[in-house]
Design a protein around this motif. Structure first.
Motif, PDB file in Angstrom:
ATOM      1  N   THR A   1       0.503  -0.840  -0.061  1.00 16.43           N
ATOM      2  CA  THR A   1      -0.027  -0.009  -0.071  1.00 16.43           C
ATOM      3  C   THR A   1       0.495   1.137   0.331  1.00 16.43           C
ATOM      4  O   THR A   1       0.177   2.315  -0.750  1.00 16.43           O
TER       5      THR A   1
ATOM      6  N   SER B   1      -4.807  -1.665   2.587  1.00 12.22           N
ATOM      7  CA  SER B   1      -5.554  -0.996   1.751  1.00 12.22           C
ATOM      8  C   SER B   1      -6.907  -0.618   2.483  1.00 12.22           C
ATOM      9  O   SER B   1      -7.590   0.156   1.744  1.00 12.22           O
TER      10      SER B   1
ATOM     11  N   LEU C   1      -6.360   0.534  -4.848  1.00 10.14           N
ATOM     12  CA  LEU C   1      -5.758  -0.200  -4.088  1.00 10.14           C
ATOM     13  C   LEU C   1      -7.353  -1.165  -3.710  1.00 10.14           C
ATOM     14  O   LEU C   1      -6.724  -2.503  -3.096  1.00 10.14           O
TER      15      LEU C   1
END
Length: 318
Positions: A63, A202, A184
């Motif tokens: 992330t 995420s 994401l």
């Protein structure tokens, strides 16, 4: 106390650029091929193949690399054109157009609605996965329409309003970072065996990033939906019962504004979820409500543009 000239110019850059970007989206929508968000998705997938482990730490690194990279790219681009107001406006407009998706959202929703109005439920089932991940096979026409309305509500926040909020707060880096986080979450933020741990960061970051946009979306649905009391009541009574802290707000407010019931039992890839009913006093969703939801989404999106531009200009004068 007023901001220096350079700061005031930055506020105008966002105002002009965001407006141009939104109206570009209204005119041309998303390209069928070569969309920047799709390019980011491919890059994030490549990073995932290198970093994936069934581990939260690796997911957090994934992330950070992907979302941080998008923000850094935006910051470098903005810095490169900072001495040219015209180039800065053009960059902001391009970034806004790239990250918002209101026109494509409406187009896909209307495609499903048109199939339902024509009585072609099979075609509507084929088209529904373009909007949401639920299993369409067991849904009748009204069930498909309900899925479309819920998706329009949630994606009004994710695909338009949230991006504008972060653009107003942080310019081009904010626009790109928000879209990266949201993408994401769609890629790895679900609770499948592969992503339950890896996608945790995420999903949580998307909850945080989406919080202000969801509340602004809910407030604007109250103001522009034609049923303010019903929208406020549904938001206050039902939003917290939804498993998502952000989707609950926008779906409940849209449900009240449209006078319909949303939520209930859903099926995602064979997994059944029993979600609370939102706006239980409303009527069931019908096919005609798809167009009503799209029009409400458009009103909310344009209102959000006005709010975010106005807030940025006012802040710049402090």
């Amino acid at each position: 106390m007023f901001a220096p000239r350079g700061a005031r110019r930055a506020e105008r850059v966002f105002a002009y650029g965001a407006a141009l970007g939104i109206f570009s989206d209204l005119l041309v929508g998303d390209p069928r091929r070569g969309h920047p968000v799709a390019g980011f998705g491919r890059a994030a997938g490549a990073v995932e193949r290198v970093l994936w482990r069934d581990d939260r730490g690796r997911g957090a690194l994934h992330t950070a690399v992907c979302a941080g990279g998008a923000a850094a790219l935006g910051a470098l681009a903005a810095r490169a054109v900072r001495h040219s107001p015209t180039a800065s406006v053009a960059l902001t407009a391009a970034a806004t157009w790239a990250v918002v998706g209101g026109t494509s959202l409406g187009r896909e929703a209307r495609a499903v609605g048109s199939a339902l109005e024509a009585g072609d439920v099979e075609l509507a089932r084929e088209l529904l996965p373009r909007l949401c991940g639920r299993d369409p096979e067991g849904l009748d026409a009204d069930g498909i329409a309900r899925g479309v309305v819920e998706s329009v509500a949630e994606n009004t926040s994710d695909a338009v309003v949230g991006a504008l909020v972060w653009g107003a707060a942080a310019g081009v880096p904010g626009l790109l970072a928000f879209r990266a986080v949201n993408t994401l979450d769609a890629m790895v933020g679900h609770k499948s065996p592969r992503y339950r741990r890896f996608g945790w960061a995420s999903a949580r970051l998307d909850d945080v990033a989406g919080w202000p946009g969801a509340r602004l979306t809910g407030a604007l649905a109250v103001l522009t939906g034609g049923r303010p009391r019903d929208a406020v009541r549904a938001w206050r009574s039902d939003a917290e019962r939804h498993p998502s802290p952000n989707a609950g707000v926008v779906e409940a407010s849209f449900a009240g504004a449209l006078g319909v019931r949303l939520g209930g039992t859903l099926s995602y890839a064979g997994r059944v979820e029993h979600r609370p009913v939102l706006n239980e006093r409303g009527r069931p969703v019908h096919v005609r409500d798809v167009e009503r939801a799209v029009r409400l989404s458009r009103r909310v999106s344009l209102s959000a543009l006005g709010v975010c531009v106005g807030a940025r200009l006012l802040w710049g004068r402090r």
